[in-house]
Scaffold this motif. Structure first.
Motif, short mmCIF file in Angstrom:
data_model
loop_
_atom_site.label_atom_id
_atom_site.label_comp_id
_atom_site.label_asym_id
_atom_site.label_seq_id
_atom_site.Cartn_x
_atom_site.Cartn_y
_atom_site.Cartn_z
N ILE A 37 0.84 -1.20 0.00
CA ILE A 37 0.00 0.00 0.00
C ILE A 37 0.87 1.25 0.00
O ILE A 37 0.64 2.19 -0.78
CB ILE A 37 -0.97 -0.02 1.20
N LEU A 38 1.89 1.27 0.84
CA LEU A 38 2.78 2.43 0.89
C LEU A 38 3.49 2.62 -0.45
O LEU A 38 3.63 3.75 -0.94
CB LEU A 38 3.79 2.29 2.02
N GLU A 39 3.91 1.53 -1.06
CA GLU A 39 4.55 1.61 -2.39
C GLU A 39 3.58 2.18 -3.41
O GLU A 39 3.95 3.01 -4.25
CB GLU A 39 5.04 0.23 -2.84
N ALA A 40 2.32 1.75 -3.36
CA ALA A 40 1.32 2.25 -4.31
C ALA A 40 1.10 3.75 -4.13
O ALA A 40 0.80 4.45 -5.10
CB ALA A 40 0.01 1.48 -4.13
N LEU A 41 1.26 4.24 -2.91
CA LEU A 41 1.01 5.65 -2.62
C LEU A 41 2.22 6.54 -2.86
O LEU A 41 2.10 7.77 -2.81
CB LEU A 41 0.55 5.81 -1.16
N ARG A 42 3.36 5.95 -3.15
CA ARG A 42 4.56 6.77 -3.35
C ARG A 42 4.40 7.80 -4.46
O ARG A 42 4.81 8.96 -4.28
CB ARG A 42 5.77 5.88 -3.60
N PRO A 43 3.81 7.46 -5.61
CA PRO A 43 3.67 8.46 -6.68
C PRO A 43 2.67 9.56 -6.35
O PRO A 43 2.74 10.65 -6.91
CB PRO A 43 3.21 7.67 -7.89
N GLY A 44 1.72 9.28 -5.47
CA GLY A 44 0.73 10.29 -5.13
C GLY A 44 -0.54 9.68 -4.56
O GLY A 44 -0.67 8.46 -4.47
N PRO A 45 -1.51 10.53 -4.20
CA PRO A 45 -2.74 10.08 -3.56
C PRO A 45 -3.57 9.14 -4.45
O PRO A 45 -3.60 9.29 -5.67
CB PRO A 45 -3.52 11.37 -3.31
N LEU A 46 -4.22 8.17 -3.80
CA LEU A 46 -5.11 7.22 -4.48
C LEU A 46 -6.33 6.97 -3.61
O LEU A 46 -6.24 7.03 -2.38
CB LEU A 46 -4.40 5.89 -4.72
N HIS A 47 -7.45 6.63 -4.24
CA HIS A 47 -8.61 6.19 -3.49
C HIS A 47 -8.52 4.67 -3.32
O HIS A 47 -7.70 4.00 -3.97
CB HIS A 47 -9.92 6.64 -4.13
N VAL A 48 -9.35 4.12 -2.46
CA VAL A 48 -9.26 2.71 -2.10
C VAL A 48 -9.31 1.80 -3.32
O VAL A 48 -8.51 0.86 -3.43
CB VAL A 48 -10.36 2.32 -1.08
#
Length: 109
Positions: A28-39
Motif C-alpha cells: 500500500i505504501l509503495e502504491a502511494l509513493r507516486p501520489g494520492p489514491l482512493h481505495v
C-alpha cells in the motif's frame, strides 16, 4: 544516564518497523509513493482485497503513516510524511547491496 525519551526510542522504532514489516502494508505504501489514491485504485495497484486494504489503511492512518483527504464522494490516501518515501527508497538502495543476505536469512520468516 539515559533519559525517558532515550529508553523509549528503540521500542518506538521497533513498533514502527513492525508496522512496516507487513507485506500488504508495504504494498500500500509503495502504491502511494507516486501520489494520492482512493481505495479502489489501491486495490487495483496492489491486488489486495478491498476489505484487506481498508483494514491496513486504518492501521497505517492510526500510526500516521498515511493520511486521508475527502474529495467529493471519495477518500484519497497519501503518505503521511514525505520521509516515508525516503525510507522506502533507502530500503531499496540497501537491498540492492544486501538482497542475497536478506533472502538467505532464516531468522525473520
Amino acid at each position: 544516564m539515559l533519559t525517558d525519551t532515550a529508553l523509549r526510542a528503540p521500542q518506538l522504532q521497533a513498533k514502527l518497523f513492525r508496522g512496516l514489516a507487513d507485506p500488504s502494508r508495504l504494498a500500500i505504501l509503495e502504491a502511494l509513493r507516486p501520489g494520492p489514491l482512493h481505495v479502489s485504485a489501491i486495490v487495483a495497484a496492489t491486488g489486495l482485497s478491498q476489505p484487506n486494504v481498508s483494514n491496513h489503511l486504518r492501521c497505517l492512518s492510526e500510526c500516521g503513516l498515511v493520511r486521508a483527504e475527502t474529495r467529493g464522494r471519495f477518500v484519497h490516501y497519501q503518505l503521511g510524511d514525505e520521509r516515508i518515501d525516503q525510507l522506502l527508497r533507502l530500503a531499496d538502495e540497501l537491498l540492492a547491496d544486501t538482497a542475497s543476505g536478506v533472502r538467505a536469512c532464516g531468522q525473520y520468516e
